[in-house]
Every structure is written in C-alpha cells, then in structure tokens.
Design a protein around this motif. Structure first.
Motif, PDB file in Angstrom:
ATOM      1  N   LEU A  47       4.893  15.868 109.318  1.00 55.45           N
ATOM      2  CA  LEU A  47       6.186  16.089 108.677  1.00 55.45           C
ATOM      3  C   LEU A  47       6.070  16.354 107.182  1.00 55.45           C
ATOM      4  O   LEU A  47       7.029  16.796 106.557  1.00 55.45           O
ATOM      5  CB  LEU A  47       7.089  14.875 108.910  1.00 55.45           C
ATOM      6  N   VAL A  48       4.920  16.070 106.602  1.00 54.97           N
ATOM      7  CA  VAL A  48       4.733  16.218 105.160  1.00 54.97           C
ATOM      8  C   VAL A  48       4.357  17.656 104.838  1.00 54.97           C
ATOM      9  O   VAL A  48       3.585  18.289 105.567  1.00 54.97           O
ATOM     10  CB  VAL A  48       3.644  15.256 104.645  1.00 54.97           C
ATOM     11  N   SER A  49       4.894  18.184 103.751  1.00 49.79           N
ATOM     12  CA  SER A  49       4.582  19.539 103.324  1.00 49.79           C
ATOM     13  C   SER A  49       3.085  19.703 103.083  1.00 49.79           C
ATOM     14  O   SER A  49       2.433  18.819 102.520  1.00 49.79           O
ATOM     15  CB  SER A  49       5.363  19.867 102.047  1.00 49.79           C
ATOM     16  N   ALA A  50       2.539  20.854 103.495  1.00 44.88           N
ATOM     17  CA  ALA A  50       1.118  21.132 103.272  1.00 44.88           C
ATOM     18  C   ALA A  50       0.801  21.182 101.785  1.00 44.88           C
ATOM     19  O   ALA A  50      -0.272  20.744 101.355  1.00 44.88           O
ATOM     20  CB  ALA A  50       0.726  22.445 103.937  1.00 44.88           C
ATOM     21  N   VAL A  51       1.737  21.683 100.984  1.00 46.11           N
ATOM     22  CA  VAL A  51       1.534  21.717  99.536  1.00 46.11           C
ATOM     23  C   VAL A  51       1.473  20.299  98.982  1.00 46.11           C
ATOM     24  O   VAL A  51       0.603  19.974  98.161  1.00 46.11           O
ATOM     25  CB  VAL A  51       2.662  22.521  98.849  1.00 46.11           C
ATOM     26  N   GLY A  52       2.376  19.437  99.444  1.00 44.36           N
ATOM     27  CA  GLY A  52       2.354  18.042  99.001  1.00 44.36           C
ATOM     28  C   GLY A  52       1.078  17.336  99.399  1.00 44.36           C
ATOM     29  O   GLY A  52       0.505  16.579  98.610  1.00 44.36           O
ATOM     30  N   VAL A  53       0.605  17.584 100.634  1.00 39.99           N
ATOM     31  CA  VAL A  53      -0.650  16.986 101.098  1.00 39.99           C
ATOM     32  C   VAL A  53      -1.814  17.482 100.249  1.00 39.99           C
ATOM     33  O   VAL A  53      -2.680  16.703  99.823  1.00 39.99           O
ATOM     34  CB  VAL A  53      -0.895  17.323 102.586  1.00 39.99           C
ATOM     35  N   GLY A  54      -1.847  18.788  99.968  1.00 42.59           N
ATOM     36  CA  GLY A  54      -2.939  19.349  99.176  1.00 42.59           C
ATOM     37  C   GLY A  54      -2.992  18.772  97.777  1.00 42.59           C
ATOM     38  O   GLY A  54      -4.065  18.386  97.287  1.00 42.59           O
ATOM     39  N   LEU A  55      -1.846  18.680  97.113  1.00 41.75           N
ATOM     40  CA  LEU A  55      -1.808  18.132  95.757  1.00 41.75           C
ATOM     41  C   LEU A  55      -2.172  16.656  95.744  1.00 41.75           C
ATOM     42  O   LEU A  55      -2.852  16.174  94.829  1.00 41.75           O
ATOM     43  CB  LEU A  55      -0.415  18.341  95.159  1.00 41.75           C
ATOM     44  N   THR A  56      -1.730  15.920  96.771  1.00 38.97           N
ATOM     45  CA  THR A  56      -2.048  14.493  96.852  1.00 38.97           C
ATOM     46  C   THR A  56      -3.546  14.274  97.004  1.00 38.97           C
ATOM     47  O   THR A  56      -4.156  13.451  96.296  1.00 38.97           O
ATOM     48  CB  THR A  56      -1.300  13.850  98.027  1.00 38.97           C
ATOM     49  N   PHE A  57      -4.170  15.020  97.912  1.00 37.91           N
ATOM     50  CA  PHE A  57      -5.606  14.851  98.126  1.00 37.91           C
ATOM     51  C   PHE A  57      -6.421  15.397  96.962  1.00 37.91           C
ATOM     52  O   PHE A  57      -7.545  14.942  96.727  1.00 37.91           O
ATOM     53  CB  PHE A  57      -6.037  15.507  99.443  1.00 37.91           C
ATOM     54  N   GLN A  58      -5.876  16.359  96.239  1.00 35.75           N
ATOM     55  CA  GLN A  58      -6.566  16.834  95.047  1.00 35.75           C
ATOM     56  C   GLN A  58      -6.708  15.704  94.037  1.00 35.75           C
ATOM     57  O   GLN A  58      -7.734  15.591  93.351  1.00 35.75           O
ATOM     58  CB  GLN A  58      -5.800  18.003  94.434  1.00 35.75           C
TER      59      GLN A  58
END
Length: 289
Positions: A111-122
């Motif tokens: 359910l989480v945005s891929a952009v949000g996931v990418g920035l979080t893991f960055q």
C-alpha cells in the motif's frame, strides 16, 4: 405459453464503460506512441525521421548493460516473490496466533508508494549515517555500501522491491491455497502423508494458477521497473543499476522526446516478447481441479 425472449445484447452494454476507458487510456496512447517513435517531436510539432530514433537508441553505449540489468532485476524479483510468497502463504493459511494481524502486516508494504519506499530506504541504507549499518556496527559487523557499491546496488534495490511486493504475492497464494478442496488434505492425512508430502503433492501443483499469476505480474513489474530504482540510485553508481526504463527517462530529461518514445516502444516489444509466450506456456501447465 410463448417462450420468453431474452435480449442477449443487453449484458454487452456493461462492457462499454470499461472498454472506453481501456480504449482512451491504453489503446490510443499505444498507437500514438508507435507513430511518434518515428518522429522528432515537441509539444508543438512533429517531424518524421523514419528509423533514426531506433538507430540512435540501439547505439546508446549503456544499452546492453541496462538490458542485462533489466533482465537480472526482473528474474531475481520474480523468483524471490514466488518462493517467499508461497512460503509465507503456507504459514498464513494455518491456524496460528494473530493470523489476521500477520496477514495485514505482510500486505502493508504494497500500500505504500514506491517513491516513499525508495526515499525511506535511501536514508536507512546510507553507508555512514543509515540505521541499518548503525545496527550492524553495534554487533561488530561492518555494513556494506548498499546503494553506492556497483557490485551490489542493483541487487539491493531488487531486495527492496521484493520487500514491497511480497505482500501481493502472498495474498494471491493464500487465495490459491484456500481454494483447494479440504478433501484432498483429509485423504492425504488418512494415507499417512507428512507435511512435506502434502505440500509437494497437493499445495504446490494445485496452487499453480497462483504461481502463474505471481510470475507474470512480477515479471511485468520487474521489466518495467523505474520508480523504485530512480528514487534509490537513479541508475547509479555510474550505470551499475541502470535499467531500460531509467535510460529512457534520462533521454526524456535531455529533451529527446522522440528518442525516449522509441525506447518505450522497444521496452513494450521486449516485455511482450517475454510475457506472451511465457503466459501461454504457463496456462498450458495448469492443473484443473
């Protein structure tokens, strides 16, 4: 009594809204993209240039590397989702404590945005200030440079993709497993079958439609992946994690709209050439209950 006349065309009207949406948002843009791939275009005009865009696209120095990265990324993420999704589904169909909560927890990353996931893991995987390496350092492990090491950057992003998409694969497998008639399990237990025998001879073959769905969806997503890669590495370091979609986006950023459109057409053909025969083959292998 005269027979009742049934208007067989009536149910067809229910297809019209969905068909119009599909026509406007998919068919028309797809046809137009094939035309504009042969042009040098802007928002105001288009000049026909024949196959020049395709010649330029295939002469890109990093194209072969990005194609290899795309295939590696797609098959690693797809295979991981099949294996892990099945394993989690087998656990989550059992009568275990907090099963509903665990199912929700597994599905939440989807359910989480891929952009949000990418920035979080960055942020989490930052080699110097990231929480992951800080936790590893606390137990005496020198954490790797996750997203800035050319040797592991692509696989790191693939692992993030698996974490985000595993919930959907698990959900599909759960639906496939609960659709298997309970009589098969009962007959196997009467015959003295072990848990492994039940999984190997009942769960695995009879959930093959779910496996086909997970493979196809994961491969399509992996071959077209862009947002997660761009928000984590932007195709770097260097070109280590460049995929076809990120190469196309870089061309678009540089203002080469016709060239990027040609790249999209190439990507469409690559995805179709892989997915269509694979889908036909998988459908031929399905077991009918």
């Amino acid at each position: 009594m005269s027979p009742v006349h049934i208007d067989k065309t009536y149910p067809m009207w229910f297809y019209v809204p969905g068909g119009l949406v599909f026509l406007i948002l998919f068919i028309v843009p797809t046809v137009l993209s094939f035309y504009y791939a042969f042009t040098r275009w802007t928002l105001f005009d288009a000049t026909f240039v024949g196959f020049d865009n395709f010649v330029t696209f295939f002469s890109e120095p990093g194209l072969i590397g990005s194609l290899v990265n795309t295939l590696i990324y797609a098959f690693v993420t797809s295979g991981s989702k099949v294996v892990l999704g099945m394993a989690l589904a087998v656990v989550l169909v059992q009568h275990i404590w907090a099963r509903g909560y665990l199912r929700s927890l597994t599905f939440f990353p989807v359910l989480v945005s891929a952009v949000g996931v990418g920035l979080t893991f960055q942020v989490l995987l930052n080699p110097t200030d990231g929480l992951v390496n800080a936790a590893l350092g606390a137990v005496g492990i020198d954490g790797p440079r996750w997203l800035v090491d050319p040797d592991i950057a692509l696989l790191t992003v693939a692992a993030i993709d698996v974490w985000k998409g595993i919930g959907l694969a698990t959900l599909i497998y759960i639906a496939g497993l609960v659709a298997i008639p309970q009589e098969y399990y009962e007959a196997a237990r009467v015959d003295g079958a072990s848990a492994w025998d039940i999984f190997r001879t009942i769960m695995l073959p009879l959930s093959f439609p779910a496996t086909s769905t997970v493979i196809i969806l994961s491969l399509i997503g992996g071959l077209r992946s862009f947002d997660l890669i761009w928000t984590t590495t932007q195709g770097g370091p260097g070109f280590a994690s460049d995929v076809i979609a990120s190469v196309i986006y870089k061309q678009y950023q540089a203002g080469f709209y016709g060239l990027s459109t040609a790249g999209n057409v190439v990507l469409f053909i690559v995805v179709t050439a892989i997915i269509y025969p694979l889908s036909r083959w998988l459908n031929s292998k399905e077991v009918v209950l």
